[in-house]
Motif scaffolding. Structure first.
Motif, PDB file in Angstrom:
ATOM      1  N   SER A 168      88.829  47.655  -8.666  1.00 42.80           N
ATOM      2  CA  SER A 168      89.898  47.625  -7.667  1.00 42.80           C
ATOM      3  C   SER A 168      89.335  47.651  -6.249  1.00 42.80           C
ATOM      4  CB  SER A 168      90.818  48.829  -7.857  1.00 42.80           C
ATOM      5  OG  SER A 168      91.704  48.964  -6.770  1.00 42.80           O
ATOM      6  N   ALA A 171      89.591  51.050  -4.178  1.00 42.29           N
ATOM      7  CA  ALA A 171      88.665  52.162  -4.384  1.00 42.29           C
ATOM      8  C   ALA A 171      87.569  52.183  -3.334  1.00 42.29           C
ATOM      9  CB  ALA A 171      88.058  52.079  -5.782  1.00 42.29           C
ATOM     10  N   SER A 174      88.916  53.500   0.090  1.00 45.61           N
ATOM     11  CA  SER A 174      89.526  54.823   0.079  1.00 45.61           C
ATOM     12  C   SER A 174      88.527  55.924   0.377  1.00 45.61           C
ATOM     13  CB  SER A 174      90.166  55.092  -1.287  1.00 45.61           C
ATOM     14  OG  SER A 174      89.161  55.346  -2.247  1.00 45.61           O
ATOM     15  N   THR A 178      86.633  57.651  -6.514  1.00 46.69           N
ATOM     16  CA  THR A 178      86.941  56.860  -7.690  1.00 46.69           C
ATOM     17  C   THR A 178      85.795  55.907  -7.949  1.00 46.69           C
ATOM     18  OG1 THR A 178      89.291  56.951  -7.166  1.00 46.69           O
ATOM     19  CG2 THR A 178      88.595  55.259  -8.728  1.00 46.69           C
ATOM     20  N   PRO A 180      84.317  52.662  -8.482  1.00 48.93           N
ATOM     21  CA  PRO A 180      84.915  51.352  -8.214  1.00 48.93           C
ATOM     22  C   PRO A 180      84.744  50.346  -9.334  1.00 48.93           C
ATOM     23  CG  PRO A 180      82.907  51.661  -6.947  1.00 48.93           C
ATOM     24  CD  PRO A 180      83.201  52.971  -7.565  1.00 48.93           C
ATOM     25  N   SER A 184      90.884  51.283 -13.282  1.00 51.62           N
ATOM     26  CA  SER A 184      91.610  52.412 -12.729  1.00 51.62           C
ATOM     27  C   SER A 184      92.988  51.987 -12.268  1.00 51.62           C
ATOM     28  CB  SER A 184      90.833  53.028 -11.562  1.00 51.62           C
ATOM     29  OG  SER A 184      90.697  52.072 -10.523  1.00 51.62           O
ATOM     30  N   SER A 189      94.221  57.812  -7.682  1.00 49.32           N
ATOM     31  CA  SER A 189      93.618  58.289  -6.436  1.00 49.32           C
ATOM     32  C   SER A 189      94.636  58.724  -5.404  1.00 49.32           C
ATOM     33  CB  SER A 189      92.737  57.186  -5.829  1.00 49.32           C
ATOM     34  OG  SER A 189      91.723  56.805  -6.728  1.00 49.32           O
TER      35      SER A 189
END
Length: 729
Positions: A168, A171, A174, A178, A180, A184, A189
């Motif tokens: 994603s 990720a 952010s 998380t 990456p 997910s 998150s």
């Protein structure tokens, strides 16, 4: 015909003008290059219309990346595709699509398909993997808030927060921890839409744009009206080529002429009835012994270091003759590296190839002069030679120098070297510095070994983010290419990323370009928007299909200016930001060297779009001008040749001509109608104008006191030759 049809725009009231903030969001890609035509990009996955920033190879990689994300929900997949199409990444040959975000992440050099991607990804702040998503919860104070009704960020949360996404992109942007590369969900998150959109959301305002699911649109064009005319007052009789506002922010300016003298002058307040304060018998600096002055040669540029108030450094661009000055010595721009043999060129206007040079020299002002704010005490000795290059012919060598207002680098405008049609194709040759705009670092200077090994043309270093970092064929100094003779460029005071240059045409078209990193402006494949066929090509040719030309945003055909000489040559200017004439506020002003027909006024519509229309409007002299400038019983002032424009620290705009120095003033002083003008937009003019100044304040040509209408045509013509104006005969 004179000028283009009437333009229509509704200009806000003077009060609103004072409050408006202007953005820098004209179309610009994340690598700060200009977008190109989508029809030529060959996009199959990201189907954009108009202009784009990605090519077919990047488009294919995006399609592979999208498939690798393996998004099962169709609604979420559609939104993620739109985000992916808003960006791609510069890649090496061993690019692994599955580990794209893992290896690249937010540190990746982003390249976007959207033509406004430089703003979407905030590349001049901290580059992002995910664009700023439109979020209605963010405060908005802009007309752009009407341009989207979709809260894209919240909508994306609703459709995607419980959908599994492999690798994603969120990720990497952010602050959450998380992994990456794993599969997910966004909700792993972020616990809510508010939390998610607080990190990724934003709103369009007057300084930025946001992503709403498709290409950024600035709204429809507004109605506009062409200003009735440009009103001038004459402040001096001197003929100058360059005007630079004093770095101390005062009402003083530096003025220089072509033979090689620089003066420090004081600009009077508008409406004071006073003339410019200058003592021409006592110049700030005199370089006439080193400068070779004739029709197209002389002192061409003047720039003061951004930290001039502390270091006293200033720079002069001029031409020299190595046959007369031993220190005029440098490499010839016609050499084997660019496929040119100077022995096969022959003399041009009596000069051998590379007898004349383009030089940038550094000088300093005495520190006590800076502290005491006096004008003199310049060290007459050259501190260092920044740049020296021999010229193949005697024309088209530009010579203007400017410091970038944001990066602090020195920009050097260079023409194609001369002769009809750039016969050696220097402008398109990536190994030649002719026909280019260069970008140099004059703060971090190399040692002599580095200069020699790197084949530099003087004492400067090359900014690491110059276009050669991506295009290895380019010489490191090059910022943009494809110019014939760039004559007068400017960075906009309010929007520094607007870097506009006028480029003198050959036979057909005069143009104004928005200059961007690595941009190719077409010459000699194109003259303006038209294909050009050179009469001879001993240096080879470049095909139209091999380049991505950036066409002019403004310009005019040679048939448009009405002048008795039957030719044309553009003089670039500035965006007008003074409150003296509210009907010119925010518009770009430029002119033709011959001065006939008035001043050209360019209007951007919609605002910040990069789309311009222009019209030529008449100019007149104020009845209470400090120095008389109108020919008797004539409606227009006898300006003579318009060499350049200037701006002072009050944001007033000046016109530098062969007949004197003029300032743009309130339109009502010339009886021009402007519905936005109020009593507070400029100071009231005096009841009566004082008599003209005595001859001691003039230039070395006394007859100019009486206006250019009394100048012999040969004198004006010699100045016009400066611009490559009599077409290389």
């Amino acid at each position: 015909m004179r000028g283009s049809p009437v333009m229509k725009i509704v200009v806000p009231s003077l009060l609103l003008l004072l409050l408006v903030r202007y953005s820098a969001s004209y179309p610009l890609c994340t690598d700060l290059r200009a977008p190109f035509d989508a029809d030529k990009a060959g996009l199959g996955f990201c189907r954009y219309n108009g202009s784009v920033c990605c090519d077919s190879a990047q488009d294919l990689q995006l399609q592979k990346l999208f498939k690798a994300m393996n998004v099962s929900d169709p609604g979420c997949a559609s939104l993620l595709k739109s985000i992916l199409c808003a960006h791609s990444c510069q890649r090496g040959e061993n690019f692994n699509i599955l580990s794209h975000f893992t290896r690249c992440g937010s540190a990746c050099f982003l390249q976007s398909c959207d033509p406004f991607s430089a703003e979407l990804f905030r590349v001049e702040q901290a580059p992002r993997v995910v664009p700023v998503l439109c979020n209605s919860s963010k405060s908005v104070n802009s007309t752009r808030s009407q341009l989207y009704t979709l809260d894209f960020c919240s909508n994306l949360w609703d459709k995607c927060h419980n959908t599994s996404i492999l690798s994603s992109p969120f990720a990497f942007e952010s602050r959450a921890k998380t992994t990456p590369s794993s599969r997910s969900k966004i909700s792993d998150s972020w616990s809510s839409a508010a939390e998610f959109c607080n990190e990724f959301g934003g709103a369009s305002d007057d300084t930025s744009v946001c992503f709403s699911g498709g290409p950024v649109k600035l709204g429809s064009a507004e109605n506009s009206s062409t200003p009735a005319g440009v009103c001038l007052e004459k402040l001096g009789n001197g003929s100058y080529l360059n005007m630079v506002a004093h770095p101390d922010g005062s009402n003083r300016v530096f003025l220089s002429n072509q033979p090689g003298k620089i003066w420090l002058a004081t600009i009077p307040e508008q409406g004071s009835g006073e003339i410019i304060g200058i003592n021409e018998s006592s110049p700030f600096f005199d370089l006439t012994d080193e400068v070779h002055f004739e029709s197209e040669l002389g002192m061409m540029g003047l720039a003061f270091h951004p930290n001039y108030q502390n270091n006293g450094r200033f720079f002069v661009s001029f031409n020299c003759d190595k046959a007369k000055w031993p220190d005029c010595s440098g490499r010839c721009s016609c050499n084997s590296d660019v496929g040119c043999d100077p022995s096969k060129i022959g003399p041009d206007n009596g000069a051998n190839p590379c007898q004349y040079h383009s030089v940038i020299s550094e000088f300093t002002t005495n520190q006590s002069s800076l502290v005491n704010k006096t004008g003199g005490n310049v060290n007459p000795n050259e501190v260092r030679r920044i740049f020296t290059m021999g010229l193949p012919f005697t024309a088209h060598h530009g010579g203007q120098i400017l410091f970038g207002p944001k990066d602090g680098y020195l920009y050097f405008m260079m023409g194609d070297g001369g002769s009809i049609g750039d016969p050696y194709n220097f402008s398109q040759n990536k190994k030649s510095l002719l026909g280019k705009i260069m970008r140099l670092d004059v703060d971090n200077l190399p040692d002599s070994t580095t200069t020699s090994e790197s084949k530099l043309w003087g004492n400067y270093s090359v900014p690491k983010d110059n276009p050669f970092a991506v295009d290895k064929e380019l010489e490191p100094e090059i910022w943009a290419l494809g110019f014939r003779n760039p004559w007068r460029c400017s960075f906009d005071l309010e929007r520094p990323s607007y870097f506009l240059c006028a480029d003198v045409g050959q036979d057909l078209y005069e143009e104004v370009d928005i200059v961007t990193k690595g941009g190719n402006y077409g010459w000699r494949v194109y003259e303006g928007p038209f294909l050009y066929r050179p009469p001879q090509s001993p240096g080879g040719s470049t095909s139209a299909s091999s380049i991505k030309p950036i066409f002019p945003v403004m310009g005019y055909n040679h048939s448009q200016p009405q002048n008795p000489q039957g030719s044309a040559s553009i003089t670039g200017g500035y965006f007008y930001w003074s409150m003296a004439d509210p009907c010119l506020f925010g518009r770009y002003l430029y002119a033709d060297l011959y001065g006939s027909g008035g001043i050209w006024v360019g209007t951007e519509n919609p605002e910040n779009s990069g789309n311009f229309t222009s019209a030529q409007v008449p100019c007149s002299c104020a009845k209470d001008t400090p120095i008389q400038c109108d020919a008797e019983n004539e409606p227009s002032p006898a300006l003579g040749a318009i060499f350049s424009f200037g701006q002072d620290n009050s944001k007033d705009t000046f016109v530098l001509t062969s007949s004197g120095l003029y300032r743009i003033v309130s339109p009502s002083r010339c009886d021009y109608a402007c519905s936005k003008e109020t009593a507070t937009s400029s100071r009231s003019p005096p009841a009566s104008a004082p008599p003209p100044p005595p001859p001691s304040t003039s230039t070395a040509t006394p007859r100019r006191h009486r206006g250019a209408e009394l100048l012999p045509f040969g004198i004006v013509l010699s100045h016009m030759l400066l611009f490559g104006f009599v077409r290389d005969l």
